[in-house]
Design a protein around this motif. Structure first.
Motif, PDB file in Angstrom:
ATOM      1  N   TYR A 148       0.380  -1.605   0.176  1.00 43.00           N
ATOM      2  CA  TYR A 148      -0.476   0.215  -0.163  1.00 43.00           C
ATOM      3  C   TYR A 148       0.817   0.874   0.097  1.00 43.00           C
ATOM      4  O   TYR A 148       0.673   2.088  -0.700  1.00 43.00           O
ATOM      5  CB  TYR A 148      -1.061   0.139   1.213  1.00 43.00           C
ATOM      6  CG  TYR A 148      -2.000  -1.616   1.063  1.00 43.00           C
ATOM      7  CD1 TYR A 148      -2.046  -1.131  -0.070  1.00 43.00           C
ATOM      8  CD2 TYR A 148      -2.659  -1.490   2.937  1.00 43.00           C
ATOM      9  CE1 TYR A 148      -3.271  -2.968   0.977  1.00 43.00           C
ATOM     10  CE2 TYR A 148      -3.100  -2.640   2.674  1.00 43.00           C
ATOM     11  CZ  TYR A 148      -3.658  -3.267   1.589  1.00 43.00           C
ATOM     12  OH  TYR A 148      -4.630  -4.222   1.101  1.00 43.00           O
ATOM     13  N   ARG A 152       1.514   4.119  -2.719  1.00 42.80           N
ATOM     14  CA  ARG A 152       0.928   5.780  -2.807  1.00 42.80           C
ATOM     15  C   ARG A 152       1.851   6.476  -3.067  1.00 42.80           C
ATOM     16  O   ARG A 152       1.188   7.690  -3.493  1.00 42.80           O
ATOM     17  CB  ARG A 152       0.977   5.386  -1.480  1.00 42.80           C
ATOM     18  CG  ARG A 152       0.425   7.258  -0.016  1.00 42.80           C
ATOM     19  CD  ARG A 152       0.208   7.268   1.061  1.00 42.80           C
ATOM     20  NE  ARG A 152       1.086   6.944   1.537  1.00 42.80           N
ATOM     21  CZ  ARG A 152       1.673   5.924   2.486  1.00 42.80           C
ATOM     22  NH1 ARG A 152       0.601   5.026   2.147  1.00 42.80           N
ATOM     23  NH2 ARG A 152       2.361   5.013   2.693  1.00 42.80           N
ATOM     24  N   HIS A 182      -5.259   7.291  -3.072  1.00 38.74           N
ATOM     25  CA  HIS A 182      -3.904   8.146  -2.724  1.00 38.74           C
ATOM     26  C   HIS A 182      -3.468   8.750  -4.374  1.00 38.74           C
ATOM     27  O   HIS A 182      -2.490   9.417  -5.172  1.00 38.74           O
ATOM     28  CB  HIS A 182      -2.861   7.187  -3.820  1.00 38.74           C
ATOM     29  CG  HIS A 182      -3.287   5.724  -1.939  1.00 38.74           C
ATOM     30  ND1 HIS A 182      -2.425   4.359  -2.425  1.00 38.74           N
ATOM     31  CD2 HIS A 182      -3.246   5.981  -0.998  1.00 38.74           C
ATOM     32  CE1 HIS A 182      -2.518   3.999  -1.395  1.00 38.74           C
ATOM     33  NE2 HIS A 182      -2.864   4.471  -0.493  1.00 38.74           N
TER      34      HIS A 182
END
Length: 338
Positions: A148, A152, A182
């Motif tokens: 993740y 991002r 994001h």
């Protein structure tokens, strides 16, 4: 601190002091307790005191379970109050030693990200992914923040999706996609006069908050109790009645692995292993007013160790040593058929 205490009502300085006192009472759990105390000190604004706790852990005679995590937390903290050069040196050292636990990687990469070192953060996230993830395997839950975070940072850099970004999208279960969460242009919607844009941003923020709450509210791992060979021998010598539970050490290890695989196949999340010691078990039995020969005490003991932060996630990450303590990586030991 009670779990239902609102964050705004916490006296972080007092909570840090309480955790330090508790660490003195339970030296075997000092690493976990002092790391929590340092976190409270950071939240209170006393970052130098937090650094003192990190240094205390790193200088202790006891072997740390995760020295790389302590160093990463120290680096992140140092950078926040002006010690950039020292923080960078520690971060570089962590990248060089390449720990097999994803947590230190996430912390140092996010420290770089928070100080606008986006290229370095992306590189650090990618190094960790290459080290810890097998392309053909389901990523362990502990590695999800790596994917993740990498997604991002790459989104902020305007880089095109690659296979790991796609994997991160697949793993993410929030009703709002990672691409949307994001989106580097999101900040502009907060100053918009368009009610639809503001409503959409509120929806995204709620989704993020829900994901954070879910992560924070995860229960203690479903932990299986592991006895190293010397401890099991001592346990059975002292309490032969438990021999029915542990016919042999080899069978004990095989049962642990098969039990965890069955739990995993049934969809049980957050699995872990806790390692017992005879003195700790005897102390627990005494505290419960139950004879150590009572087999029903064993799962209670495992749950208590997990609640004290003693659980190690299962299965181990790529290249990590086997949970059984053998001098072999998990994939070549008990993980051969996983």
């Amino acid at each position: 601190m009670r779990p239902d205490t609102p964050a705004e009502n916490v006296d972080h300085t007092a909570e840090a002091a309480r955790l330090e006192r508790t660490a003195g009472l339970y030296p075997e759990d000092a690493e976990t307790l002092l790391l929590r105390a340092a976190a409270h000190l950071e939240l209170s604004g006393d970052r130098p005191a937090a650094t003192t706790l990190y240094d205390r852990l790193l200088a202790s005679a006891a072997t740390l379970d995760n020295p790389a995590l302590v160093r990463a937390l120290k680096a992140s903290n140092l950078w926040e109050y002006g010690h950039e050069a020292e923080a960078r040196a520690i971060i570089e050292g962590i990248r060089t030693t390449a720990p097999r636990d994803p947590a230190p990687w996430v912390i140092v990469a996010e420290a770089l990200e928070s100080h606008d070192e986006l290229e370095a953060a992306a590189k650090t996230f990618t190094e960790a992914a290459q080290l810890l993830l097998e392309p053909s395997d389901e990523p362990p839950a502990a590695t999800h923040p790596l994917l993740y975070g990498r997604h991002r940072v790459r989104r902020m850099l305007g880089l095109p999706h690659d296979d790991w970004d796609t994997l991160a999208d697949t793993l993410h279960t929030s009703p709002v996609s990672l691409d949307e969460l994001h989106d580097p242009k999101r900040v502009w919607s907060l100053g918009s006069d368009n009610p639809a844009e503001l409503q959409a941003e509120i929806h995204r923020l709620r989704a993020e908050l829900g994901a954070y709450r879910e992560a924070l509210s995860r229960p203690f791992p479903v932990a299986v109790l592991h006895w190293p060979a010397p401890e099991l021998s001592e346990l059975l010598s002292a309490y032969p009645a438990l021999s029915a539970e542990y016919p042999s050490h080899a069978e004990h290890l095989a049962t642990i692995e098969s039990s965890l695989r069955e739990l995993s196949a049934s969809g049980t999340p957050n699995l872990g292993i806790v390692t017992g010691t005879v003195p700790s078990y005897e102390a627990f039995a005494a505290s419960e007013g139950t004879p150590p020969t009572d087999p029903t005490l064993l799962p209670q003991y495992a749950t208590t160790l997990a609640a004290r932060g003693r659980a190690v996630a299962w299965p181990p990450g790529k290249g990590a040593g086997c949970w059984c303590g053998a001098d072999r990586v998990y994939g070549d030991c008990h993980g051969t058929t996983v």
